[in-house]
Design an enzyme around this catalytic site. Sequence first.
Site, PDB file in Angstrom:
ATOM      1  CG  ASP A  52     -15.691 -44.501  23.308  1.00 42.49           C
ATOM      2  OD1 ASP A  52     -14.848 -44.268  24.192  1.00 42.49           O
ATOM      3  OD2 ASP A  52     -16.877 -44.756  23.555  1.00 42.49           O
ATOM      4  CG  ASP A  78     -13.618 -46.441  27.923  1.00 42.49           C
ATOM      5  OD1 ASP A  78     -14.009 -45.685  28.837  1.00 42.49           O
ATOM      6  OD2 ASP A  78     -14.044 -46.363  26.753  1.00 42.49           O
TER       7      ASP A  78
END
Length: 176
Positions: free
Chosen positions: A132, A156
Amino acid sequence: MSRNSSSIFSNTRQRNGGRYLLLSILVIVLDQITKYWCVGNIDYNTRGIEVLPFFNLVHVYNYGAAFSMFADWGGVQRYVLSGIALFMALVFVIMLLRTKASLKGHCIAYALFIGGAIGNLIDRLMHGYVVDFLLFYLKDEQGNITWAYPAFNVADIAVCVGAFLMVVLAFFSKAK
């Protein structure tokens, strides 16, 4: 060709949403390229690169699902979450292939979901975690971070936008 045979072919040759799988591939490629760039250019678990006063590019790992849920499952979450992602991607591929190409919103939603699920699946299978790198936060007057949204990535975003679009279409679409 007679008028009747022409109409028969036009009615039975309706295109499905398969061509929207190109959008899924684009999401996967963009997701993997941005993660690769992040890992190669930002030190792990630091404040990273400040882009805006409320947004940084960081380099962190998520061993769980959304918001690091299940991260403390001792490693089994890698396989459970990978299995769920693979199953959901396959379900949405089938749905996409059964959807008429003319239902563009539905096709885009399914394709985004597929691309996002596979983008994060690749990370889980290769590393055991998801990379991330997008971090939004708020600072106080002294410059201390007082609130931060959990870091996320391109995959995401695709899953969330796809899911949001599916909900909107479920409420407002006339398609069955």
